[in-house]
Write a protein that holds these residues in place. Structure first.
Motif, PDB file in Angstrom:
ATOM      1  N   ARG A  65       0.825  -1.206   0.000  1.00 46.55           N
ATOM      2  CA  ARG A  65       0.000   0.000   0.000  1.00 46.55           C
ATOM      3  C   ARG A  65       0.857   1.254   0.000  1.00 46.55           C
ATOM      4  NH1 ARG A  65      -5.035   0.365   2.522  1.00 46.55           N
ATOM      5  NH2 ARG A  65      -6.150  -1.613   2.358  1.00 46.55           N
ATOM      6  N   ILE A  66       0.298   2.344  -0.510  1.00 47.25           N
ATOM      7  CA  ILE A  66       0.986   3.630  -0.385  1.00 47.25           C
ATOM      8  C   ILE A  66       0.571   4.221   0.956  1.00 47.25           C
ATOM      9  CG2 ILE A  66       1.140   5.957  -1.323  1.00 47.25           C
ATOM     10  CD1 ILE A  66       1.236   4.681  -4.052  1.00 47.25           C
ATOM     11  N   ILE A  67       1.565   4.370   1.829  1.00 45.71           N
ATOM     12  CA  ILE A  67       1.231   4.826   3.190  1.00 45.71           C
ATOM     13  C   ILE A  67       1.453   6.324   3.361  1.00 45.71           C
ATOM     14  CG2 ILE A  67       1.578   2.576   4.302  1.00 45.71           C
ATOM     15  CD1 ILE A  67       4.324   3.702   5.289  1.00 45.71           C
ATOM     16  N   ARG A  68       2.246   6.933   2.503  1.00 48.65           N
ATOM     17  CA  ARG A  68       2.456   8.378   2.551  1.00 48.65           C
ATOM     18  C   ARG A  68       2.702   8.855   1.134  1.00 48.65           C
ATOM     19  NH1 ARG A  68       0.957   7.979   7.118  1.00 48.65           N
ATOM     20  NH2 ARG A  68       2.004   8.680   9.017  1.00 48.65           N
ATOM     21  N   GLU A  69       2.238  10.066   0.836  1.00 49.92           N
ATOM     22  CA  GLU A  69       2.476  10.620  -0.495  1.00 49.92           C
ATOM     23  C   GLU A  69       2.449  12.132  -0.398  1.00 49.92           C
ATOM     24  OE1 GLU A  69      -0.440   9.473  -3.393  1.00 49.92           O
ATOM     25  OE2 GLU A  69       0.223  11.082  -4.723  1.00 49.92           O
ATOM     26  N   GLY A  70       3.365  12.802  -1.065  1.00 49.37           N
ATOM     27  CA  GLY A  70       3.367  14.261  -1.070  1.00 49.37           C
ATOM     28  C   GLY A  70       4.721  14.799  -1.453  1.00 49.37           C
ATOM     29  N   SER A  71       4.859  16.123  -1.382  1.00 52.74           N
ATOM     30  CA  SER A  71       6.161  16.732  -1.660  1.00 52.74           C
ATOM     31  C   SER A  71       7.043  16.528  -0.426  1.00 52.74           C
ATOM     32  CB  SER A  71       5.987  18.228  -1.921  1.00 52.74           C
ATOM     33  OG  SER A  71       5.562  18.849  -0.724  1.00 52.74           O
TER      34      SER A  71
END
Ligand SMILES: Nc1ncnc2c1ncn2[C@@H]1O[C@H](COP(=O)(O)OP(=O)(O)OP(=O)(O)O)[C@@H](O)[C@H]1O
Length: 316
Positions: free
Chosen positions: A216-222
């Motif tokens: 799973r993608i647990i964190r995403e961002g700049s």
């Protein structure tokens, strides 16, 4: 201004292998034109599985993937024609020379012969591969093979570049050139998906990142948004003349390189000034947490009684 549509769009992607392993668990991802996007995660997180599906090399169990709006699950050939790929493993065309490999890769993706040769010559020059131009791939060192693989991936125009650990085995000087070239490609409008564990070096070229764990993608961002995971912390690097007695604010892993609470900055700064005056500390640097720190915080087990809170804006 209307935002440009994503180059790559992944929706609810599930990949379950025949042995039952759930390698991608409802992954959603959008990559926009000209961005350098890093996919991070521990061994076995599901990154390679995701990449193989993007390239049309493995079929999703469910979900969708579009490249420039084209459904690449239905048309995997479109992905192969329009994605430049540097795989993690070694190259197949071992009897070709370094220059021939780059030229051949460009030809395979439709670049006319003269332009393919010119692109290979440019990349050989840029990556300082001149001395190895005529070396057969099977006789080249690991680093030279890696650089040739990188050049082969970028030798033809592509809608998306997927670079899996581009700097593995590459010497520090050529590695710096390679990161410059990746940043330049991004500025020139290429969309780049970077799979890497080398966060310290990748940090300066990354626009956004996603951290995968257990499919799973647990964190995403700049990087800036994800720094919210480690606000109130600072990183200290110390060059000491001799072993130092630890400061309570820096224990237990300090003081050569460690995170500490920003609230302790006055005490830590006074302690460092004293040690510097006494000649025990030659140099020190205090700065914001690094991408490695962000990654470690994202991967840390949740605090007792609940999961780690997601910082505002950390998920685009
Ligand atoms: N062909 C396969 N059949 C069954 N399980 C697989 C297969 N390929 C990968 N897996 C499993 O799927 C999970 C995700 O593997 P994957 O290779 O995608 O992870 P990764 O994030 O790329 O790891 P690494 O950083 O080590 O390359 C792992 O549990 C792995 O053992």
């Amino acid at each position: 201004m209307t935002p440009l549509p994503p180059v790559l769009s992944v929706r609810d992607l599930v990949k379950r292998y025949r042995n039952g392993t759930l390698a991608n668990d409802h992954v959603c991802l959008d990559l926009f034109p000209g961005e350098v996007f890093a996919l991070l995660g521990p061994n076995g997180a599901g990154k390679t599985t995701l990449v193989r599906q993007l390239l049309g090399l493995a079929r999703p169990t469910s979900g969708s993937i579009t490249l420039d709006g084209v459904d690449i699950v239905a048309d995997p050939g479109f992905a192969r024609r329009n994605i430049g790929f540097l795989p993690q493993g070694s190259f197949d065309l071992q009897s070709l020379t370094v220059a021939e490999t780059i030229e051949f890769a460009a030809r395979l993706r439709g670049v006319p012969p003269r332009e393919a040769r010119a692109a290979a010559a440019r990349l050989v020059e840029r990556l300082d591969l001149g001395p190895f131009r005529n070396t057969a791939m099977h006789a080249a060192s690991g680093g030279v093979r890696r650089l040739a693989g990188f050049a082969a991936a970028v030798a033809a125009p592509a809608r998306l570049l997927v670079l899996d650990e581009p700097t593995n085995d590459v010497d520090p000087l050529r590695r710096a050139v390679l990161w410059d070239l990746i940043a330049e490609l991004g500025r020139g409008g290429a969309t780049i998906l970077l799979v890497t564990h080398n966060l310290a070096e990748a940090e300066r070229v990354i626009d956004r990142l996603a951290i995968m764990n257990a499919g799973r993608i647990i964190r995403e961002g700049s990087p800036a948004a994800l720094r919210g995971l480690v606000t109130e912390r600072l990183r200290l690097e110390v060059t000491a003349a001799r072993p130092l007695a630890p400061h309570p604010a820096l224990a237990p892993d300090g003081p050569s390189s460690c995170l500490f609470d920003a609230a302790d900055l006055p005490a830590v700064a006074a302690w460092l000034a004293r040690l510097r005056a006494a000649g025990d500390v030659l140099d020190f640097r205090i700065g914001p947490p690094t991408l490695d720190d962000i990654y470690a915080a994202a991967m840390a087990p949740a605090a007792p009684g609940g999961s780690a809170p997601l910082p505002a804006g950390a998920r685009a």
